[in-house]
Design a protein around this motif. Structure first.
Motif, PDB file in Angstrom:
ATOM      1  N   GLN A   1       0.930  -1.039  -0.034  1.00 36.96           N
ATOM      2  CA  GLN A   1      -0.009  -0.028   0.042  1.00 36.96           C
ATOM      3  C   GLN A   1       0.813   1.253   0.008  1.00 36.96           C
ATOM      4  OE1 GLN A   1      -2.252   0.662   3.614  1.00 36.96           O
ATOM      5  NE2 GLN A   1      -4.108   1.912   2.404  1.00 36.96           N
ATOM      6  N   GLU A   2       1.728   1.030   0.761  1.00 39.28           N
ATOM      7  CA  GLU A   2       2.803   2.112   0.860  1.00 39.28           C
ATOM      8  C   GLU A   2       3.519   2.827  -0.484  1.00 39.28           C
ATOM      9  OE1 GLU A   2       1.940   0.808   4.756  1.00 39.28           O
ATOM     10  OE2 GLU A   2       2.817  -0.166   2.954  1.00 39.28           O
ATOM     11  N   SER A   3       3.830   1.802  -1.180  1.00 36.75           N
ATOM     12  CA  SER A   3       4.696   1.867  -2.623  1.00 36.75           C
ATOM     13  C   SER A   3       3.762   2.335  -3.475  1.00 36.75           C
ATOM     14  CB  SER A   3       5.342   0.357  -3.079  1.00 36.75           C
ATOM     15  OG  SER A   3       4.160  -0.437  -3.204  1.00 36.75           O
ATOM     16  N   LEU A   4       2.440   1.796  -3.327  1.00 34.33           N
ATOM     17  CA  LEU A   4       1.448   2.418  -4.335  1.00 34.33           C
ATOM     18  C   LEU A   4       1.148   3.802  -4.002  1.00 34.33           C
ATOM     19  CD1 LEU A   4      -0.635   1.653  -6.728  1.00 34.33           C
ATOM     20  CD2 LEU A   4      -2.184   0.867  -5.171  1.00 34.33           C
ATOM     21  N   LEU A   5       0.947   4.203  -2.960  1.00 32.70           N
ATOM     22  CA  LEU A   5       0.530   5.784  -2.646  1.00 32.70           C
ATOM     23  C   LEU A   5       1.694   6.430  -2.798  1.00 32.70           C
ATOM     24  CD1 LEU A   5      -1.597   5.145   0.636  1.00 32.70           C
ATOM     25  CD2 LEU A   5      -2.370   5.848  -1.413  1.00 32.70           C
ATOM     26  N   GLU A   6       2.918   5.882  -2.727  1.00 30.29           N
ATOM     27  CA  GLU A   6       4.124   6.846  -2.862  1.00 30.29           C
ATOM     28  C   GLU A   6       4.124   6.921  -4.444  1.00 30.29           C
ATOM     29  OE1 GLU A   6       9.150   6.435  -2.636  1.00 30.29           O
ATOM     30  OE2 GLU A   6       7.617   5.014  -1.409  1.00 30.29           O
ATOM     31  N   LYS A   7       3.847   6.002  -5.332  1.00 33.01           N
ATOM     32  CA  LYS A   7       3.938   6.036  -6.902  1.00 33.01           C
ATOM     33  C   LYS A   7       2.865   6.818  -7.483  1.00 33.01           C
ATOM     34  CE  LYS A   7       4.035   3.023 -10.777  1.00 33.01           C
ATOM     35  NZ  LYS A   7       4.107   1.732 -11.195  1.00 33.01           N
ATOM     36  N   LEU A   8       1.602   6.649  -6.862  1.00 29.49           N
ATOM     37  CA  LEU A   8       0.445   7.406  -7.453  1.00 29.49           C
ATOM     38  C   LEU A   8      -0.197   8.494  -6.704  1.00 29.49           C
ATOM     39  CD1 LEU A   8      -1.366   4.481  -8.950  1.00 29.49           C
ATOM     40  CD2 LEU A   8       0.011   5.706  -9.904  1.00 29.49           C
ATOM     41  N   GLY A   9      -0.059   8.390  -5.387  1.00 31.19           N
ATOM     42  CA  GLY A   9      -0.541   9.582  -4.501  1.00 31.19           C
ATOM     43  C   GLY A   9      -1.952   9.989  -4.929  1.00 31.19           C
ATOM     44  N   ASP A  10      -2.317  11.102  -5.132  1.00 31.39           N
ATOM     45  CA  ASP A  10      -3.725  11.383  -5.203  1.00 31.39           C
ATOM     46  C   ASP A  10      -4.296  10.900  -6.688  1.00 31.39           C
ATOM     47  OD1 ASP A  10      -3.726  12.917  -3.052  1.00 31.39           O
ATOM     48  OD2 ASP A  10      -3.410  14.926  -4.076  1.00 31.39           O
ATOM     49  N   GLU A  11      -3.359  10.580  -7.406  1.00 32.65           N
ATOM     50  CA  GLU A  11      -3.734   9.808  -8.885  1.00 32.65           C
ATOM     51  C   GLU A  11      -4.442   8.513  -8.667  1.00 32.65           C
ATOM     52  OE1 GLU A  11      -3.804  11.017 -11.948  1.00 32.65           O
ATOM     53  OE2 GLU A  11      -3.226  12.955 -11.314  1.00 32.65           O
ATOM     54  N   LEU A  12      -4.290   7.904  -7.566  1.00 28.35           N
ATOM     55  CA  LEU A  12      -4.666   6.604  -7.291  1.00 28.35           C
ATOM     56  C   LEU A  12      -6.289   6.693  -7.300  1.00 28.35           C
ATOM     57  CD1 LEU A  12      -4.854   3.510  -6.787  1.00 28.35           C
ATOM     58  CD2 LEU A  12      -4.345   3.944  -4.510  1.00 28.35           C
ATOM     59  N   ASP A  13      -6.946   7.613  -6.535  1.00 27.34           N
ATOM     60  CA  ASP A  13      -8.305   7.816  -6.288  1.00 27.34           C
ATOM     61  C   ASP A  13      -8.886   8.160  -7.680  1.00 27.34           C
ATOM     62  OD1 ASP A  13      -8.319   7.021  -3.780  1.00 27.34           O
ATOM     63  OD2 ASP A  13      -8.198   9.120  -3.030  1.00 27.34           O
ATOM     64  N   ARG A  14      -8.166   8.972  -8.305  1.00 31.65           N
ATOM     65  CA  ARG A  14      -8.584   9.427  -9.801  1.00 31.65           C
ATOM     66  C   ARG A  14      -8.776   8.221 -10.802  1.00 31.65           C
ATOM     67  NH1 ARG A  14      -6.440  14.596  -8.427  1.00 31.65           N
ATOM     68  NH2 ARG A  14      -4.254  14.088  -9.218  1.00 31.65           N
ATOM     69  N   GLN A  15      -7.685   7.440 -10.686  1.00 31.49           N
ATOM     70  CA  GLN A  15      -7.693   6.273 -11.549  1.00 31.49           C
ATOM     71  C   GLN A  15      -8.793   5.319 -11.297  1.00 31.49           C
ATOM     72  OE1 GLN A  15      -4.046   4.332 -12.790  1.00 31.49           O
ATOM     73  NE2 GLN A  15      -4.499   2.597 -11.484  1.00 31.49           N
ATOM     74  N   VAL A  16      -8.993   4.866  -9.812  1.00 28.07           N
ATOM     75  CA  VAL A  16     -10.136   4.093  -9.707  1.00 28.07           C
ATOM     76  C   VAL A  16     -11.598   4.571  -9.898  1.00 28.07           C
ATOM     77  CG1 VAL A  16     -11.196   2.928  -7.733  1.00 28.07           C
ATOM     78  CG2 VAL A  16      -8.688   3.014  -7.890  1.00 28.07           C
ATOM     79  N   ALA A  17     -11.760   5.821  -9.573  1.00 25.00           N
ATOM     80  CA  ALA A  17     -12.776   6.336  -9.913  1.00 25.00           C
ATOM     81  C   ALA A  17     -13.381   6.499 -11.494  1.00 25.00           C
ATOM     82  CB  ALA A  17     -12.966   7.771  -9.446  1.00 25.00           C
TER      83      ALA A  17
END
Length: 567
Positions: A50-66
């Protein structure tokens, strides 16, 4: 005691803790050996957190999933069973049977062995009014398209379906028929990787969008087609990545609202083989599940024997693959079932980044047509294909029943379904060489040096190596002396022999064996022996067989030498 157990918490290990344990387990190998480079230019990590994913994508993760969830036509995954028949009578019988047994989309490739006469088309037209359809045509003059002339005017508004064609088909009277298609299967079957397919889909969309009066009109006609390969997680990420890319693409045209574009997909045939064909069934099941998880809207499972000629049984099995996955996995009860997976979310983001960059490169070159005309598209697809074919021929990628665990007793079917003869299948070089070797009836053998225990590992490896092209080597009993080895070599009918033993036994006996072997005999040694290599080659050794070697190049060379000896 039970209360205390409920309060116990285990310490959560950090990535560094896992890395330290991995390095220790590697016993001197670098930690980087756990990283895997893909043909898409993406490096796969050994562990995602989870840490590596958040470090890589940050706020982009929520936008990607949405974005992915807002563009998912869930729950859909319509079963599109393709009809395979030699006559119009058999065609309609199979079509009726498939629809009665769970098929949901009338799926036809226009290249059939019977003619699309007015009589046949008149009989077909009512199916198009009642069911959704997916038809594949050659061009706007394809005779199958005349079926739309047989549909009553008052029914044209309700007809729904997809027309797969390299060029857009104009059907203004049928507003719910999508006839502008970014068909990436053409590139896929020439060797394109996931990133290239995604970029080409966008480039085709850009080309076709410019041909319409506005983007809204275009988007109502447009859909994309993908072939889903055996790389399970990569194919899930590919389908998810397209939705993110489409959102960015439509935004560039000033579209703010969500426009859902259907994804029509099929099992890939580039990993199918004509040998051990039931493995194709396993491949297609794996591919169908990844498409289901990835969010495909319409899906075709090709029968496991489709490369030659499908049977009634294989067609039924193919249809049931989709039905079982759709009804019994419960995947459709979850919106974006892969969402939140550390690995898949990371891979999706990588595909989005790389595909968008390639798309911009294509646009800067003048668009997909100019890029194709320049030769760059064919060049990059060929590089991708060669990477894949090398991986299979060196066993970096396993193709069960072909490059590993091959069954030499299998009879190779020489007939090829004309619909799929153009596909650059990775099993094809093995099948071609196998046909040549089988026709020549070459005799091979393995000379086992030392004890059974010491010689068996390499002898089994060599047997499996030769089995990939249908060769079944004669095996000697374990031999411990030069005299026994030479006597056996003089007695064997084989023209090609591989000496298999432990490093110690091989080094001790091979030089003397080579000095007395029959002159006509082609002899290889199993394993790598750098210190002895030059001396042995100078003394009559043909070469070596070892793990990581290109199987086709090696056995083609051996086959050529054997033919010369026979002359």
């Amino acid at each position: 005691m039970s209360t205390n157990m409920k309060n116990i918490e285990f310490e959560k290990p950090a990535y560094s803790d896992w890395q330290d344990a991995a390095i220790k387990a590697l016993k001197g190998k670098p930690f980087e050996s756990l990283f895997t480079a893909t043909s898409e230019g993406v490096t796969l990590q050994p562990l995602y957190t989870q840490e590596s994913l958040l470090e890589k994508l940050g706020d982009e993760l929520d936008r990607q999933v949405a974005t992915i969830r807002s563009l998912q036509n869930s729950p859909v995954f319509q079963v599109a069973q393709q009809v395979h028949a030699d006559t119009s009578e058999a065609f309609f019988a199979q079509l009726e049977d498939s629809l009665a047994r769970g098929n949901e989309v009338v799926t036809i490739d226009s290249r059939v062995q019977f003619e699309w006469t007015d009589e046949v088309l008149a009989k077909l037209a009512p199916y198009f009014s009642e069911y959704s359809f997916k038809i594949t045509v050659n061009n706007a003059q394809d005779p199958l398209l005349a079926v739309f002339d047989q549909i009553a005017v008052d029914q044209q508004q309700t007809v729904k379906g997809f027309i797969v064609s390299q060029d857009p088909i104009s059907l203004e009277a049928f507003p719910n028929v999508r006839s502008v298609n970014a068909d990436t299967t053409t590139y896929h079957y020439q060797g394109a990787n996931a990133v290239q397919e995604l970029a080409y889909a966008l480039a085709l969309a850009a080309k076709f969008a410019e041909q319409e009066e506005n983007f809204e009109v275009f988007s109502k006609k447009f859909f994309v087609t993908f072939a889903i390969d055996t790389q399970f997680f990569a194919e899930i990420a590919k389908l998810r990545a397209f939705k993110v890319l489409w959102k960015a693409f439509s935004s560039a045209y000033g579209v703010a609202e969500t426009i859902k574009i259907p994804t029509v997909a099929e099992t890939s045939l580039r990993s199918f083989a004509k040998l051990d064909i039931y493995v194709n069934l396993l491949r297609s099941s794996n591919e169908a599940l990844s498409a289901l998880i990835g969010g495909a809207d319409v899906f075709t499972v090709h029968p496991h024997d489709v490369l030659t000629k499908p049977t009634e049984q294989s067609i039924r099995i193919a249809r049931n693959v989709s039905l079982i996955l759709k009804e019994e996995t419960n995947v459709l009860k979850v919106t974006d079932p892969a969402g939140g997976s550390y690995f898949i979310e990371s891979l999706t983001a990588d595909f989005v980044k790389e595909a968008w960059a390639l798309f911009l490169t294509i646009e800067a070159a003048g668009g997909i047509d100019a890029y194709t005309a320049s030769g760059k598209l064919a060049e990059e697809i060929e590089i991708s294909y060669q990477s894949r074919i090398q991986a299979v021929q060196t066993r970096k990628q396993s193709l069960i029943g072909t490059n590993i665990y091959a069954n030499p007793a299998d009879v190779l079917e020489h007939d090829t379904n004309p619909l799929f003869g153009y596909i650059k299948r990775i099993a094809a070089p093995f099948e071609k060489l196998r046909a040549e070797v089988t026709a020549a009836d070459m005799k091979t053998a393995i000379l086992a040096l030392g004890t059974l225990k010491s010689s068996k590992p390499r002898a089994d490896f060599v047997a499996g190596f030769l089995n990939t092209v249908g060769l079944v080597p004669e095996k000697s009993e374990p031999i411990t002396t030069v005299e026994e080895a030479v006597a056996w070599l003089k007695a064997t009918e084989a023209k090609y022999v591989v000496i298999a033993g432990s490093d110690e036994d091989t080094k001790a006996l091979v030089a003397a064996i080579l000095a007395e072997k029959p002159a006509h005999l082609i002899v290889d040694v199993a394993g790598k022996f750098k210190d002895e290599e030059q001396a042995w080659l100078a003394n009559g050794l043909n070469g070596f067989i070892f793990a990581g070697q290109n199987i086709i190049e090696k056995l083609q060379s051996v086959f050529t030498s054997m033919k010369e000896v026979q002359r």
